[in-house]
Design a protein around this motif. Sequence first.
Motif, mmCIF file in Angstrom:
data_model
loop_
_atom_site.group_PDB
_atom_site.id
_atom_site.type_symbol
_atom_site.label_atom_id
_atom_site.label_comp_id
_atom_site.label_asym_id
_atom_site.label_seq_id
_atom_site.Cartn_x
_atom_site.Cartn_y
_atom_site.Cartn_z
ATOM 1 N N THR A 342 0.818 -1.209 0.000
ATOM 2 C CA THR A 342 0.000 0.000 0.000
ATOM 3 C C THR A 342 0.854 1.262 0.000
ATOM 4 O OG1 THR A 342 -1.452 -1.288 1.413
ATOM 5 C CG2 THR A 342 -2.063 0.991 1.037
ATOM 6 N N HIS A 372 -7.937 0.813 3.339
ATOM 7 C CA HIS A 372 -6.974 1.640 2.610
ATOM 8 C C HIS A 372 -7.197 3.119 2.910
ATOM 9 C CE1 HIS A 372 -5.134 -1.539 0.460
ATOM 10 N NE2 HIS A 372 -6.145 -1.814 -0.325
ATOM 11 N N ASP A 444 -6.109 -2.941 -6.522
ATOM 12 C CA ASP A 444 -5.708 -3.933 -5.528
ATOM 13 C C ASP A 444 -6.408 -5.248 -5.840
ATOM 14 O OD1 ASP A 444 -4.314 -4.794 -3.351
ATOM 15 O OD2 ASP A 444 -5.664 -3.946 -1.845
HETATM 16 MG MG MG Z 1 -3.001 -4.851 0.788
#
Ligand code: MG
Length: 740
Positions: A342, A372, A444
């Motif tokens: 990330t 996130h 992602d």
């Molecule tokens: Mg991740």
Amino acid sequence: MLSLSDPITKVPLIGPNYADKLHKLNIHTVGDLLHHYPIRYLDRSQFTTIQDLKDGEIATIIAEVLDFKNIYTKFGKNLQQAKVADATGQIQITWFNQSFLSRTIREGEWYAFSGRVKDYHGRLTLQAPEHERVDENSLSGWQRQGDPQKLPAGKEKFNQNTKSGSPADAIFGGVSLTGPAGSQLLPSLHTGRLVAVYPETAGVSSKWLRSRIKATLDTADITDHLAPATIQRYSLKPLSYSLTQIHFPESQDTLTLARHRLAFDELFFLQLEGTHKRHLLKQKQVSRLIQLHHQEIRHFIDSLPFKLTRAQHRATGQILEDLEKGSPMNRLLEGDVGSGKTVVAAIAAYATHLSGLKSLFMAPTEILANQHYRELTKLFAATNLSIGLRTGATKQIGEFDLTIGTHALLFDKNLSGSQAPARPPKPKAKEEEPPNNLGLIIIDEQHRFGVAQRAKLESLGDNPHRLTMSATPIPRTIALTLYGDLDVSIIDELPHGRERIKTWVVPSAKRTGAYRWIRDQIATQTAQVFVVCPLIDPSETDKLKEVKSARQEYDKLTKIFPDFKIGLIHGRLKSAEKNRAITDFKTRITQILVATPVIEVGIDIPQAAVIVIEAAERFGLAQLHQLRGRVGRGDTQSYCLLFTSTDTQTVSHRLTAMTRYHSGFKLAEIDLKIRGPGEVFGVMQHGFDALKLARLSNIKLIETTKEAATNIISTDPNLDHYPQLKVKLNLDTSPRTTLN
Ligand code: MG
Ligand code: ADP
């Protein structure tokens, strides 16, 4: 002449009726039929004529029963005797206590008999053989035309699988000697020693397939799609030869060469497709160049609450380098769960922002999007980059430098720049359209998006840079094959200071000791323990079985640890009950949580420090690695106990790998060698279904085909000198057709 792209009904004797059946085998065209490869071969040399039988060996003969008797001896024993004959001689067969045979073995009929040859008072007999009746139609042909002397002698038992490929098939190459095509097929009978057995379906036998494939091979126009130079350079056999040999091999050696050539094709086309796509992408231009503001970027990295790992640094460098280029980046960032992908993506988004462009960050689920959002809000707190969240549930209004969200994002006109998927050339950015300032899309776990969503993703914006992230540990060579159009960055180390999860294999003998140790951990370290139940064989597809096994485990542990509180979670619980089980475990009301393997994956409980995996041998290494990743999330030393009751060599080799290696990539690599890619990565990966012969563990062939594809595309990107390949690539719309 048949063309490979002709519908299957063009093959003689295949009408709509058979075509329907063949569709079930995914055979639609003439080419499909030729690429319907055998699953195995019967070795004709495994059949012995009676005159060649030798004392002590296990042999299979094909013979006619001349006489069958059920005998009761005076000692109260019951035995069966048959006198059988083939063209070379006679032999006696004896069974004991199998009187039911009188119902299945008939005089005057032909059977394959397989058993041990024994000298009995100077005469050879066959002892208690297994038997299988031989197809009569084929046989009458054989009696007329066959030359028994040409049946090669051999020693081994015939293949036990009687479902497909009867012994008669084995002898006659499965070619029916009656019927119009018969005479033409006879030669293969005498030259071919290995007889193909195919994946079959109702009404389509291997025997039938062999005859139709032979007819097709004889009449189809099989132009080699590889250029002579390629064939020569990689010492390949021609296509037509290889197709003939894979179906009707002259020998084991010719078969090996044929398989090699056809496996080469499979990987080569995958590589060529990817390399070509990649070439097209490199031709594209981003709408606005990104200029790297090195100093600010460095400042941001320095201000992070941690120091980047070397692997993160490397990946960041590769990504920043791509961002500066005029052609859009298309990069896959791979790294274990927790390896810190990330933050790498965040740096890319920051660099994009510094250049005045916007970024999108797509997560496959709402939970992940929220996670996130929280994490990135913290990371960017000290910067002037604005973050928005857009999911089905939350829609923050406004324009943000970085917008995080689920696929809800995809349908938001204000965010994705210009819209139309396949835009015809037209004047850019009319006034009423949103500013075309989308610089970067971060995705992602892309494989978790649906097909339509992915297509939409591809069309977002005006050639923005794309960064895809994945926790599936696909080794680089394989990733490059499956995603030939992507560049790959791998984060292969975990952040510093994270304790390795100590892993032990616990055989049955040490189970009691292990329980004692667990008790101690709970009592003195206030450890919390996950217990993962055995994996239930998916072919049993029985949810109830899974629940039962979880309950049994729960009951068992209640007796072993009467002084502890134990929780239970499985797929059949209502969601309130599941939450309850998790909350109890989180708040330490329970010390042990018994879970089924499936349900367990989604649970995130940082303070659990011990995980016990029952029947660990049933899991693949990649799976075990994922399971193990449930612990070691806090800052205490964590442990993984792999319980197993088998101690075969492969099992112990595999499980020992778990104790030695802590990288998902390393483990996936080992797993690949042992179990193959389908098992390791599941079936969702693009390209696997195109690979029938090639193995992704064959790194050498992967590299060779990559080189071949790259050579061709780099010298002739439009394939002008490779008309056959061009046709193939243009036709390619799905993996299935890749090979035809
Ligand atoms: Mg991740
Ligand atoms: P993943 O690769 O699974 O997406 P994340 O990016 O969520 O992993 O990172 C996992 C955790 O590790 C996060 O809490 C993140 O802040 C932290 N982290 C990332 N990089 C480092 C690092 N270099 N040192 C210490 N912690 C890090």
